[in-house]
Design a protein around this motif. Structure first.
Motif, PDB file in Angstrom:
ATOM      1  N   TYR A  53       0.817  -1.209   0.000  1.00 51.56           N
ATOM      2  CA  TYR A  53       0.000   0.000   0.000  1.00 51.56           C
ATOM      3  C   TYR A  53       0.853   1.263   0.000  1.00 51.56           C
ATOM      4  CZ  TYR A  53      -4.498  -2.302   0.586  1.00 51.56           C
ATOM      5  OH  TYR A  53      -5.634  -3.038   0.375  1.00 51.56           O
ATOM      6  N   TRP A  54       2.020   1.186   0.610  1.00 50.64           N
ATOM      7  CA  TRP A  54       2.939   2.328   0.556  1.00 50.64           C
ATOM      8  C   TRP A  54       3.378   2.590  -0.886  1.00 50.64           C
ATOM      9  CZ3 TRP A  54       4.648   5.879   4.091  1.00 50.64           C
ATOM     10  CH2 TRP A  54       5.735   6.670   3.699  1.00 50.64           C
ATOM     11  N   ASP A  55       3.707   1.507  -1.601  1.00 47.72           N
ATOM     12  CA  ASP A  55       4.104   1.649  -3.005  1.00 47.72           C
ATOM     13  C   ASP A  55       2.951   2.170  -3.846  1.00 47.72           C
ATOM     14  OD1 ASP A  55       6.602   0.731  -2.369  1.00 47.72           O
ATOM     15  OD2 ASP A  55       6.258  -1.312  -3.061  1.00 47.72           O
ATOM     16  N   LEU A  56       1.726   1.696  -3.550  1.00 50.93           N
ATOM     17  CA  LEU A  56       0.559   2.166  -4.301  1.00 50.93           C
ATOM     18  C   LEU A  56       0.370   3.675  -4.147  1.00 50.93           C
ATOM     19  CD1 LEU A  56      -2.321  -0.447  -3.834  1.00 50.93           C
ATOM     20  CD2 LEU A  56      -1.219   0.231  -5.957  1.00 50.93           C
ATOM     21  N   LYS A  57       0.600   4.172  -2.954  1.00 45.16           N
ATOM     22  CA  LYS A  57       0.361   5.587  -2.681  1.00 45.16           C
ATOM     23  C   LYS A  57       1.483   6.477  -3.213  1.00 45.16           C
ATOM     24  CE  LYS A  57      -0.657   8.869   1.053  1.00 45.16           C
ATOM     25  NZ  LYS A  57      -1.832   9.451   0.390  1.00 45.16           N
ATOM     26  N   TYR A  58       2.725   6.011  -3.084  1.00 43.08           N
ATOM     27  CA  TYR A  58       3.843   6.912  -3.364  1.00 43.08           C
ATOM     28  C   TYR A  58       4.706   6.518  -4.573  1.00 43.08           C
ATOM     29  CZ  TYR A  58       2.830   8.774   1.279  1.00 43.08           C
ATOM     30  OH  TYR A  58       2.212   9.335   2.365  1.00 43.08           O
ATOM     31  N   GLU A  59       4.641   5.254  -4.993  1.00 43.38           N
ATOM     32  CA  GLU A  59       5.557   4.803  -6.034  1.00 43.38           C
ATOM     33  C   GLU A  59       4.857   4.461  -7.352  1.00 43.38           C
ATOM     34  OE1 GLU A  59       8.723   4.946  -5.599  1.00 43.38           O
ATOM     35  OE2 GLU A  59       8.758   5.356  -3.448  1.00 43.38           O
ATOM     36  N   CYS A  60       3.717   3.799  -7.288  1.00 48.85           N
ATOM     37  CA  CYS A  60       3.061   3.285  -8.489  1.00 48.85           C
ATOM     38  C   CYS A  60       2.293   4.382  -9.217  1.00 48.85           C
ATOM     39  CB  CYS A  60       2.106   2.146  -8.126  1.00 48.85           C
ATOM     40  SG  CYS A  60       2.920   0.688  -7.446  1.00 48.85           S
ATOM     41  N   SER A  61       2.107   4.175 -10.505  1.00 44.85           N
ATOM     42  CA  SER A  61       1.313   5.092 -11.317  1.00 44.85           C
ATOM     43  C   SER A  61      -0.153   4.990 -10.908  1.00 44.85           C
ATOM     44  CB  SER A  61       1.460   4.743 -12.802  1.00 44.85           C
ATOM     45  OG  SER A  61       0.483   5.409 -13.569  1.00 44.85           O
TER      46      SER A  61
END
Length: 208
Positions: A20-28
């Motif tokens: 979820y961290w990647d979804l919010k800050y890293e992923c398009s």
């Protein structure tokens, strides 16, 4: 959409905090939104197929009375109510999540329900009455798993503490119940207005 993006949903359900961290800050966000609609579509499809093709031992619905639009609404309405209620409340509670992020977080949390329930639609047709307990166990397990994912997702997307996340979720459920009450009241009022207009129209026609 690259292979890494397609792996994101599976990564989230196994590693929810990092996912979820990647979804919010890293992923398009665009790719995540497309995946979210795909997950929601699969959940709707699973719900319809489950009502139609689940084994008679576990299927309380009459397949002849199946209404696909209602089955679709049973999925879309709660998701929409949840997202609107959570966004409305967290806006007042200094939450950092946007509406789109809440929607993506919610849809990704529903993945276990799709992955676990879909194969059991077909397995339920070959199990015995004694084995039906496994069917209900896995359905409940899927709901619990999704609930935990939703908890982690809401906590991550809003940057809340665990206690504040629990309070927010409880308030969101209350807000959803209030929204459902208002919606039923509105549709009941519309129905009465339509019936009133229809009655007046019939009287005018008969007297004319």
């Amino acid at each position: 959409m690259n292979r890494e993006a397609l792996h994101t949903p599976l990564y989230v359900i196994v590693h929810p905090f990092n996912g979820y961290w990647d979804l919010k800050y890293e992923c398009s966000q665009k790719k995540s939104l497309i995946l979210s609609f795909g997950i929601l579509f699969m959940l709707i499809l699973t719900n319809i197929l489950g009502s139609q093709y689940s084994g008679f031992l576990v299927n309380l619905n009459n397949p002849k009375d199946l209404n696909s639009l209602l089955e679709t609404a049973y999925v879309l309405v709660p998701v929409l109510f949840w997202c609107v209620a959570n966004w409305s409340l967290t806006t007042l509670m200094d939450g950092e999540g946007k509406f789109v992020e809440i929607f993506i977080t919610t849809c990704f949390a529903l993945i276990p329900i799709v992955l676990i329930n879909f194969p059991w639609i077909w397995v339920s047709n070959i199990i015995t009455a004694q084995e039906s307990s496994f069917y209900y166990f896995f359905k409940n397990f899927a709901v619990i798993w999704s609930g935990l994912l939703l908890f982690v997702g809401i906590m991550t997307v809003h940057q809340f503490s665990p206690s504040k996340t629990i309070g927010t979720i409880l308030l969101t459920v209350v807000a959803m119940a209030f929204m459902a009450f208002l919606a039923l009241l509105f549709f009941s009022l519309i129905q009465q207005i339509v019936e009133f207009i229809s009655t007046i129209t019939q009287e005018i026609v008969l007297r004319g």
